[in-house]
Design an enzyme around this catalytic site. Structure first.
Site, PDB file in Angstrom:
ATOM      1  N   LYS A 207      -8.445  -3.488  12.421  1.00 25.33           N
ATOM      2  CA  LYS A 207      -7.334  -2.746  13.036  1.00 25.33           C
ATOM      3  C   LYS A 207      -6.883  -3.567  14.480  1.00 25.33           C
ATOM      4  O   LYS A 207      -5.850  -3.659  14.717  1.00 25.33           O
ATOM      5  CB  LYS A 207      -7.147  -1.336  13.177  1.00 25.33           C
ATOM      6  CG  LYS A 207      -7.403  -0.665  11.764  1.00 25.33           C
ATOM      7  CD  LYS A 207      -6.021  -1.087  10.985  1.00 25.33           C
ATOM      8  CE  LYS A 207      -5.876  -0.495   9.559  1.00 25.33           C
ATOM      9  NZ  LYS A 207      -4.654  -0.781   8.865  1.00 25.33           N
TER      10      LYS A 207
ATOM     11  N   ASN B  22       1.420  -2.183   5.133  1.00 23.82           N
ATOM     12  CA  ASN B  22       0.594  -1.139   5.339  1.00 23.82           C
ATOM     13  C   ASN B  22      -0.964  -0.874   4.784  1.00 23.82           C
ATOM     14  O   ASN B  22      -1.594  -0.123   4.849  1.00 23.82           O
ATOM     15  CB  ASN B  22       1.530   0.289   5.043  1.00 23.82           C
ATOM     16  CG  ASN B  22       0.603   1.460   4.824  1.00 23.82           C
ATOM     17  OD1 ASN B  22       0.659   2.310   5.831  1.00 23.82           O
ATOM     18  ND2 ASN B  22       0.445   1.841   3.603  1.00 23.82           N
TER      19      ASN B  22
ATOM     20  N   GLY C 288       0.664  -1.264   0.057  1.00 24.94           N
ATOM     21  CA  GLY C 288       0.085  -0.150   0.029  1.00 24.94           C
ATOM     22  C   GLY C 288       0.812   1.451   0.098  1.00 24.94           C
ATOM     23  O   GLY C 288       0.441   2.199   0.678  1.00 24.94           O
TER      24      GLY C 288
ATOM     25  N   THR D 113       1.386   3.544  -2.431  1.00 21.62           N
ATOM     26  CA  THR D 113       1.481   4.380  -3.522  1.00 21.62           C
ATOM     27  C   THR D 113       1.177   5.773  -3.074  1.00 21.62           C
ATOM     28  O   THR D 113       1.097   6.579  -3.771  1.00 21.62           O
ATOM     29  CB  THR D 113       0.402   3.869  -4.752  1.00 21.62           C
ATOM     30  OG1 THR D 113      -0.903   3.791  -4.069  1.00 21.62           O
ATOM     31  CG2 THR D 113       0.931   2.463  -5.349  1.00 21.62           C
ATOM     32  N   ARG D 114       0.411   5.774  -2.073  1.00 19.53           N
ATOM     33  CA  ARG D 114      -0.101   7.275  -1.439  1.00 19.53           C
ATOM     34  C   ARG D 114       0.003   7.274  -0.116  1.00 19.53           C
ATOM     35  O   ARG D 114      -0.170   6.093   0.780  1.00 19.53           O
ATOM     36  CB  ARG D 114      -1.207   7.254  -2.142  1.00 19.53           C
ATOM     37  CG  ARG D 114      -2.505   6.564  -1.881  1.00 19.53           C
ATOM     38  CD  ARG D 114      -3.622   7.179  -2.537  1.00 19.53           C
ATOM     39  NE  ARG D 114      -4.961   6.221  -2.031  1.00 19.53           N
ATOM     40  CZ  ARG D 114      -6.217   6.422  -2.069  1.00 19.53           C
ATOM     41  NH1 ARG D 114      -6.503   7.789  -2.718  1.00 19.53           N
ATOM     42  NH2 ARG D 114      -7.191   5.741  -1.377  1.00 19.53           N
TER      43      ARG D 114
ATOM     44  N   TYR E 125     -13.946  -1.525   9.997  1.00 23.82           N
ATOM     45  CA  TYR E 125     -12.371  -1.035  10.044  1.00 23.82           C
ATOM     46  C   TYR E 125     -11.752  -1.170  11.290  1.00 23.82           C
ATOM     47  O   TYR E 125     -10.703  -1.655  11.770  1.00 23.82           O
ATOM     48  CB  TYR E 125     -12.498   0.285   9.640  1.00 23.82           C
ATOM     49  CG  TYR E 125     -11.091   1.003   9.808  1.00 23.82           C
ATOM     50  CD1 TYR E 125     -10.072   0.885   8.583  1.00 23.82           C
ATOM     51  CD2 TYR E 125     -10.540   2.082  10.624  1.00 23.82           C
ATOM     52  CE1 TYR E 125      -9.020   1.514   8.786  1.00 23.82           C
ATOM     53  CE2 TYR E 125      -9.543   2.428  10.825  1.00 23.82           C
ATOM     54  CZ  TYR E 125      -8.509   2.211   9.771  1.00 23.82           C
ATOM     55  OH  TYR E 125      -7.373   2.711   9.653  1.00 23.82           O
TER      56      TYR E 125
ATOM     57  N   SER F 184      -3.988   1.093  13.774  1.00 24.68           N
ATOM     58  CA  SER F 184      -4.677   2.785  14.043  1.00 24.68           C
ATOM     59  C   SER F 184      -5.233   2.849  15.310  1.00 24.68           C
ATOM     60  O   SER F 184      -5.183   1.797  16.155  1.00 24.68           O
ATOM     61  CB  SER F 184      -6.012   2.729  12.928  1.00 24.68           C
ATOM     62  OG  SER F 184      -6.751   3.604  13.191  1.00 24.68           O
TER      63      SER F 184
END
Length: 270
Positions: free
Chosen positions: A163, A93, A15, A17-18, A159, A145
């Site tokens: 996490k 990530n 993950g 790329t951004r 979510y 997170s």
């Protein structure tokens, strides 16, 4: 010129790329490590890698990986070994964070979040394990997170579950891999200014900033520095642990506690 320890290290960032992942990739590239960053879209991963390489002058490659698929992450580990000779650090990530109220949540919604965030982390660690065993050491850093392990937020219950689940995996994996010289730790970011956070709107950003004692949103580099520490030689005796990177957001027990600390941004909530 004397080579630094980082120049001998190979780092995989899923993950990447951004957002936070890209910040992590940039951080390791600046330190001199060889980096393989991944994204679900192969073209986007290669483009991001080229941009990070230009910005840092580092050794950065990109490849397409769907972390939900065991074969894909196994190919990722093999590619890192092919490019760099070994795998020393895995930054698991990759993640998704779609908002969905519980009453509207479908089984498919739950499956997607758990598959990427939790299953993807487990599969990535498993895939990189043989390469780390071959060099006799390793560092695994999960991006968890504060949401789930420490706090809750309406609309992100699936979510939060994913996490929190990462931390259950972390503890078992840390025990299993310790005899191999492999440490497993996690960072718990708070609200970090990324493309995803920006998409939640100015009002959300204002309210989140107001709840952070340090008075600002986090930046990807804030998380990346914490990841680099956990992946460093200096953290060799740390495993099975979490490091919260949230500007103090989870410290106050109430808005009154934040206000009592002195002049701050809590006034922005009123």
């Amino acid at each position: 010129m004397t080579r630094t320890p980082w120049q001998e290290r190979s780092v995989v960032v899923t993950g990447g790329t951004r957002g936070i992942g890209r910040g992590i990739a940039e951080s390791f590239a600046r330190r001199g490590a060889a980096v393989l960053l991944t994204g679900r879209d192969a073209a986007a991963a290669r483009e991001a890698a080229a941009e990070v390489a230009r910005a840092t002058g580092g050794r950065v490659a990109g490849t397409g990986v769907d972390v939900r698929e065991a074969g894909a992450v196994e190919a990722m580990a093999a590619e890192a070994e092919r490019l760099h000779g070994h795998v020393d650090v895995l930054c698991a990530n990759a993640g998704v964070f779609p908002e969905k109220p519980l009453r509207e949540m479908t089984a498919a919604d739950v499956d997607e979040v758990l598959a990427v965030n939790l299953r993807g982390s487990i599969l990535a660690v498993r895939a990189c394990l043989p390469a780390m065993e071959r060099v006799g050491r390793g560092r695994v850093v999960l991006t968890s997170s504060i949401t789930g392990p420490t706090t809750g937020y309406a609309g992100w219950s699936h979510y939060g579950a994913s996490k929190a689940g990462q931390l259950g995996f972390l503890r078992g994996a840390a025990l299993e891999l310790a005899p191999l010289g492999i440490t497993v730790n996690a960072v718990l970011p708070g609200n970090v200014r990324t493309e995803g956070l920006e998409g939640l709107g100015e009002e959300y950003l204002r309210r989140m900033t107001a709840s952070i004692p340090l008075g600002r949103l986090g930046e990807p580099a804030d998380v990346a520095d914490a990841v680099a520490f956990l992946a460093s030689d200096e953290a060799a005796f740390i495993t099975g642990q979490t490091l919260t990177v949230d500007g103090g957001q989870t410290v106050p027990e109430s808005l009154d506690a934040l206000a009592a600390a002195g002049p701050g941004t809590v006034a922005g909530l009123r």
